[in-house]
Design a protein around this motif. Structure first.
Motif, PDB file in Angstrom:
ATOM      1  N   VAL A  85       4.563   9.321  -9.182  1.00  0.00           N
ATOM      2  CA  VAL A  85       4.318   8.236  -8.240  1.00  0.00           C
ATOM      3  C   VAL A  85       4.927   6.982  -8.846  1.00  0.00           C
ATOM      4  N   TYR A  86       5.705   6.270  -8.027  1.00  0.00           N
ATOM      5  CA  TYR A  86       6.472   5.115  -8.504  1.00  0.00           C
ATOM      6  C   TYR A  86       6.166   3.894  -7.652  1.00  0.00           C
ATOM      7  N   ASP A  87       6.082   2.738  -8.330  1.00  0.00           N
ATOM      8  CA  ASP A  87       5.871   1.498  -7.587  1.00  0.00           C
ATOM      9  C   ASP A  87       7.204   0.993  -7.046  1.00  0.00           C
ATOM     10  N   ARG A  88       7.189  -0.153  -6.402  1.00  0.00           N
ATOM     11  CA  ARG A  88       8.401  -0.690  -5.770  1.00  0.00           C
ATOM     12  C   ARG A  88       9.526  -0.949  -6.768  1.00  0.00           C
ATOM     13  N   GLN A  89       9.180  -1.206  -8.020  1.00  0.00           N
ATOM     14  CA  GLN A  89      10.183  -1.455  -9.053  1.00  0.00           C
ATOM     15  C   GLN A  89      10.719  -0.149  -9.653  1.00  0.00           C
ATOM     16  N   GLY A  90      10.153   0.974  -9.252  1.00  0.00           N
ATOM     17  CA  GLY A  90      10.596   2.262  -9.775  1.00  0.00           C
ATOM     18  C   GLY A  90       9.866   2.696 -11.025  1.00  0.00           C
ATOM     19  N   THR A  91       8.835   1.961 -11.410  1.00  0.00           N
ATOM     20  CA  THR A  91       8.044   2.307 -12.590  1.00  0.00           C
ATOM     21  C   THR A  91       7.055   3.399 -12.224  1.00  0.00           C
ATOM     22  N   GLN A  92       6.975   4.420 -13.049  1.00  0.00           N
ATOM     23  CA  GLN A  92       6.032   5.496 -12.784  1.00  0.00           C
ATOM     24  C   GLN A  92       4.619   5.019 -13.053  1.00  0.00           C
ATOM     25  N   VAL A  93       3.710   5.287 -12.106  1.00  0.00           N
ATOM     26  CA  VAL A  93       2.325   4.835 -12.216  1.00  0.00           C
ATOM     27  C   VAL A  93       1.316   5.979 -12.106  1.00  0.00           C
ATOM     28  N   ALA A  94       1.783   7.193 -11.816  1.00  0.00           N
ATOM     29  CA  ALA A  94       0.882   8.345 -11.733  1.00  0.00           C
ATOM     30  C   ALA A  94       1.704   9.624 -11.883  1.00  0.00           C
ATOM     31  N   TYR A  95       0.984  10.717 -12.143  1.00  0.00           N
ATOM     32  CA  TYR A  95       1.655  11.987 -12.416  1.00  0.00           C
ATOM     33  C   TYR A  95       0.734  13.142 -12.048  1.00  0.00           C
ATOM     34  N   TYR A 109       4.255   2.491  -2.778  1.00  0.00           N
ATOM     35  CA  TYR A 109       4.430   3.593  -3.716  1.00  0.00           C
ATOM     36  C   TYR A 109       5.256   4.710  -3.090  1.00  0.00           C
ATOM     37  N   GLU A 110       5.987   5.409  -3.940  1.00  0.00           N
ATOM     38  CA  GLU A 110       6.785   6.557  -3.539  1.00  0.00           C
ATOM     39  C   GLU A 110       6.383   7.737  -4.409  1.00  0.00           C
ATOM     40  N   ILE A 111       6.287   8.912  -3.814  1.00  0.00           N
ATOM     41  CA  ILE A 111       6.000  10.134  -4.557  1.00  0.00           C
ATOM     42  C   ILE A 111       7.262  10.979  -4.552  1.00  0.00           C
ATOM     43  N   ASP A 112       7.668  11.417  -5.741  1.00  0.00           N
ATOM     44  CA  ASP A 112       8.941  12.116  -5.892  1.00  0.00           C
ATOM     45  C   ASP A 112       8.745  13.328  -6.801  1.00  0.00           C
TER      46      ASP A 112
END
Length: 147
Positions: free
Chosen positions: A58-68, A13-16
């Motif tokens: 928060v984004y998964d490896r595919q770039g889909t947002q999974v949290a906010y 996951y990535e947080i942006d």
């Protein structure tokens, strides 16, 4: 500005903080249909709140947002953390703690006097990143519906 919160074994996951990356449709759906504090919130209201806030996606490896999460702040003295939401399919993986930690760490350089939040059921989660009960809640007041 990108805020990544990667740990050695946790790079899924990535947080942006880039507001243009926020999936407004997903955030509106989550808040208006599943978040008890925002049920029925209109898409326009979600968008206006997003535009006036510091946003964390928060984004998964595919770039889909999974949290906010979003923060209302003056970047000098005060912040309010709100609308923290993790998609049900991604819960139980520590994303709530990672998200709250990313918010805390992002705000740290501002040396704010206070960062507040309201929670009905996640006190333990927020305590893990340093939040504590208000010492004297009788000092707080509000204007608006008491719900």
């Amino acid at each position: 500005m990108t805020t990544t919160s990667a740990q050695p074994d946790d790079d899924a996951y990535e947080i942006d903080t880039d507001p243009d990356r926020i999936d407004l449709d997903a955030v509106h759906h989550w808040l208006s249909t599943d978040a008890f504090w925002a049920l029925g919130r209109s898409r326009d209201l979600v968008e206006r709140a997003l535009r006036g806030s510091l946003n964390f996606g928060v984004y998964d490896r595919q770039g889909t947002q999974v949290a906010y999460a979003r923060v209302i702040t003056d970047h000098a003295t005060f912040a309010w953390l709100c609308d923290v939401y993790v998609d049900p399919a991604h819960r139980g993986r520590g994303l709530g703690i990672r998200l709250a930690t990313a918010v805390r760490d992002h705000l740290a350089p501002y040396e704010l006097n206070r960062t507040l939040l309201a929670t009905l059921d996640a006190h333990e989660l927020y305590a893990k990143v340093g939040f504590a009960p208000v010492p004297d809640p009788t000092m707080l007041m509000m204007l608006g519906p008491a719900t």
